[in-house]
Design a protein around this motif. Structure first.
Motif, mmCIF file in Angstrom:
data_model
loop_
_atom_site.group_PDB
_atom_site.id
_atom_site.type_symbol
_atom_site.label_atom_id
_atom_site.label_comp_id
_atom_site.label_asym_id
_atom_site.label_seq_id
_atom_site.Cartn_x
_atom_site.Cartn_y
_atom_site.Cartn_z
ATOM 1 N N LEU A 1 44.497 25.767 54.742
ATOM 2 C CA LEU A 1 43.936 27.080 54.432
ATOM 3 C C LEU A 1 42.415 27.011 54.360
ATOM 4 N N VAL A 2 41.776 28.106 54.810
ATOM 5 C CA VAL A 2 40.332 28.270 54.637
ATOM 6 C C VAL A 2 40.104 29.699 54.143
ATOM 7 N N PHE A 3 39.491 29.823 52.968
ATOM 8 C CA PHE A 3 39.178 31.124 52.392
ATOM 9 C C PHE A 3 37.667 31.349 52.468
ATOM 10 N N VAL A 4 37.271 32.442 53.111
ATOM 11 C CA VAL A 4 35.847 32.756 53.303
ATOM 12 C C VAL A 4 35.528 34.077 52.610
ATOM 13 N N SER A 5 34.653 34.054 51.622
ATOM 14 C CA SER A 5 34.165 35.288 50.987
ATOM 15 C C SER A 5 35.320 36.214 50.618
ATOM 16 N N THR A 6 36.196 35.747 49.752
ATOM 17 C CA THR A 6 37.368 36.543 49.411
ATOM 18 C C THR A 6 37.627 36.485 47.911
ATOM 19 N N SER A 7 38.689 37.132 47.480
ATOM 20 C CA SER A 7 39.009 37.222 46.059
ATOM 21 C C SER A 7 40.516 37.212 45.863
ATOM 22 N N ALA A 8 40.950 36.600 44.775
ATOM 23 C CA ALA A 8 42.352 36.682 44.372
ATOM 24 C C ALA A 8 42.550 37.708 43.267
ATOM 25 N N GLU A 9 41.454 38.410 42.886
ATOM 26 C CA GLU A 9 41.488 39.329 41.749
ATOM 27 C C GLU A 9 40.925 40.706 42.092
ATOM 28 N N GLY A 10 41.094 41.134 43.329
ATOM 29 C CA GLY A 10 40.609 42.449 43.721
ATOM 30 C C GLY A 10 39.124 42.592 43.468
ATOM 31 N N ASN A 11 38.736 43.742 42.900
ATOM 32 C CA ASN A 11 37.312 43.961 42.620
ATOM 33 C C ASN A 11 36.967 43.745 41.149
ATOM 34 N N ALA A 12 37.796 42.975 40.443
ATOM 35 C CA ALA A 12 37.570 42.762 39.018
ATOM 36 C C ALA A 12 36.220 42.121 38.731
ATOM 37 N N ARG A 13 35.710 41.320 39.676
ATOM 38 C CA ARG A 13 34.441 40.625 39.478
ATOM 39 C C ARG A 13 33.325 41.182 40.359
ATOM 40 N N THR A 14 33.578 42.282 41.038
ATOM 41 C CA THR A 14 32.592 42.866 41.948
ATOM 42 C C THR A 14 31.640 43.777 41.190
ATOM 43 N N VAL A 15 30.354 43.414 41.176
ATOM 44 C CA VAL A 15 29.355 44.248 40.499
ATOM 45 C C VAL A 15 28.191 44.589 41.436
ATOM 46 N N TYR A 16 28.316 44.235 42.719
ATOM 47 C CA TYR A 16 27.316 44.590 43.743
ATOM 48 C C TYR A 16 25.920 44.054 43.405
ATOM 49 N N GLY A 17 25.842 43.028 42.588
ATOM 50 C CA GLY A 17 24.547 42.511 42.189
ATOM 51 C C GLY A 17 23.809 43.407 41.218
ATOM 52 N N LEU A 18 24.530 44.336 40.583
ATOM 53 C CA LEU A 18 23.926 45.317 39.671
ATOM 54 C C LEU A 18 24.489 45.123 38.263
ATOM 55 N N SER A 19 24.057 45.967 37.336
ATOM 56 C CA SER A 19 24.600 45.889 35.982
ATOM 57 C C SER A 19 26.056 46.357 36.000
ATOM 58 N N PRO A 20 26.893 45.844 35.103
ATOM 59 C CA PRO A 20 28.305 46.246 35.082
ATOM 60 C C PRO A 20 28.497 47.754 34.952
ATOM 61 N N ARG A 21 27.649 48.424 34.175
ATOM 62 C CA ARG A 21 27.803 49.870 34.003
ATOM 63 C C ARG A 21 27.547 50.609 35.313
ATOM 64 N N VAL A 22 26.474 50.248 36.003
ATOM 65 C CA VAL A 22 26.177 50.882 37.291
ATOM 66 C C VAL A 22 27.262 50.551 38.300
ATOM 67 N N ALA A 23 27.712 49.290 38.291
ATOM 68 C CA ALA A 23 28.769 48.888 39.218
ATOM 69 C C ALA A 23 30.036 49.697 38.994
ATOM 70 N N ARG A 24 30.360 49.962 37.732
ATOM 71 C CA ARG A 24 31.569 50.749 37.437
ATOM 72 C C ARG A 24 31.436 52.161 37.984
ATOM 73 N N LEU A 25 30.268 52.763 37.864
ATOM 74 C CA LEU A 25 30.051 54.103 38.419
ATOM 75 C C LEU A 25 30.190 54.098 39.941
ATOM 76 N N ILE A 26 29.668 53.047 40.576
ATOM 77 C CA ILE A 26 29.784 52.932 42.034
ATOM 78 C C ILE A 26 31.245 52.794 42.432
ATOM 79 N N GLN A 27 32.003 51.995 41.699
ATOM 80 C CA GLN A 27 33.413 51.807 42.025
ATOM 81 C C GLN A 27 34.194 53.114 41.895
ATOM 82 N N ILE A 28 33.881 53.891 40.882
ATOM 83 C CA ILE A 28 34.566 55.185 40.724
ATOM 84 C C ILE A 28 34.248 56.104 41.897
ATOM 85 N N ALA A 29 32.960 56.166 42.266
ATOM 86 C CA ALA A 29 32.559 57.009 43.395
ATOM 87 C C ALA A 29 33.182 56.504 44.698
ATOM 88 N N GLU A 30 33.199 55.180 44.851
ATOM 89 C CA GLU A 30 33.762 54.592 46.063
ATOM 90 C C GLU A 30 35.252 54.885 46.177
#
Length: 306
Positions: A130-159
């Motif tokens: 197996l080779v895993f490239v830029s992936t996740s086993a936990e969906g977007n639980a750790r995705t913050v787009y390089g921003l603060s968690p609060r801003v990231a949460r707003l982006i996720q809702i809009a997205e």
């Protein structure tokens, strides 16, 4: 030139598949692309594998349902679980025998995990690495787009809201004029410190061939993806995982979780790179593929499968 095939799935979806290499190759590598993209994102790896392994390796790529040159699907089947089922069907159709190494980028890596979860016997009988490239086993639980968690949460809702609208827009592709206007956003979201404009154009072209139903429909399944518990059962396989330290979609903590569940995996963090490692750091991805494939080719089949 690769052999082109079309696989007809049971729900009438047609998958565009390309096969490069001899039918009697010892091992087959299957490369799975990411969300809204297509198999062309692996073009540098295809060239490398062809030159490096020659007749010892066959390489299979295909466009996921609703992406690239494959046909669109009914909205309820725009799920990672269905993609795992599709992978099993592709292997049955074009790689019925022999050892297989799976490599997945982003959604492609999640597809591999879903396949392992939904088809454990099929997986155990066939998969040797197996080779895993830029992936996740936990969906977007750790995705913050390089921003603060609060801003990231707003982006996720809009997205998520926007994705729901797109999912109901049918099988037509996004307007090319809109994609051109969004190129600066794609550059920020997908690439790290440096990028090749040709790579950004390739990504934009891929998005132009994904249906709006696919762009929107898969978002919910990707966000809720949770297969961390599946990974320890794969720990006996030769495995490599890679991530860029500027990845805004599947940041290093995603890969660190995968590596923690697969203690013997070869973990590579690429400084300054973003989400598109096959383009940004092709040498690192090629080396990871070569490392896993080399171990598989050097091992007798009976030792690799179990």
């Amino acid at each position: 030139m690769p052999d082109v095939h079309e696989i007809h799935l049971t729900d009438t979806v047609r998958l565009h598949v390309e096969i490069d290499g001899p039918t009697d190759a010892e091992v087959t590598a299957v490369l799975l692309h990411g969300w809204t993209l297509d198999a062309n994102t692996w073009h540098r790896q295809l060239a490398y594998l062809r030159d490096h392994f020659g007749g010892a390796l066959r390489v299979v790529t295909y466009d996921a349902r609703g992406h690239g040159r494959s046909s669109c699907m009914a909205l309820p089947t725009a799920t990672l679980g269905q993609l795992g089922d599709d992978l099993a069907a592709v292997l049955d159709a074009v790689v019925p025998t022999g050892r297989v190494v799976l490599a997945g980028h982003s959604m492609g890596g999640m597809t591999i995990m879903e396949y392992a979860h939904r088809h454990p016997t099929h997986f155990a009988d066939r998969i040797a690495g197996l080779v895993f490239v830029s992936t996740s086993a936990e969906g977007n639980a750790r995705t913050v787009y390089g921003l603060s968690p609060r801003v990231a949460r707003l982006i996720q809702i809009a997205e998520s809201t926007g994705a729901g609208v797109l999912a109901r827009c049918g099988t037509r592709p996004p307007p090319r004029s809109l994609l051109r206007a969004l190129r600066p956003s794609f550059r920020w979201l997908l690439f790290g410190d440096r990028y090749n404009p040709a790579d950004l154009r390739l990504v934009t072209r891929a998005m132009a061939h994904a249906s709006l139903r696919s762009i929107g429909g898969f978002r919910a399944s990707i966000g809720t993806h949770d297969q961390l518990a599946t990974l320890p059962g794969l720990a006996h396989l030769p495995t490599a995982t890679l991530v860029g330290d500027r990845d805004r979609l599947t940041p290093p903590p995603c890969t660190e979780s995968i590596a923690a569940a697969l203690p013997t995996t070869a973990l590579t963090v690429c400084p300054g790179a973003g989400h598109m490692l096959m383009m940004e750091r092709p040498g690192a991805v090629n080396a990871a593929l070569a490392g896993v494939l080399g171990r598989v080719l050097d091992s007798p089949a009976a030792q690799v499968i179990r």
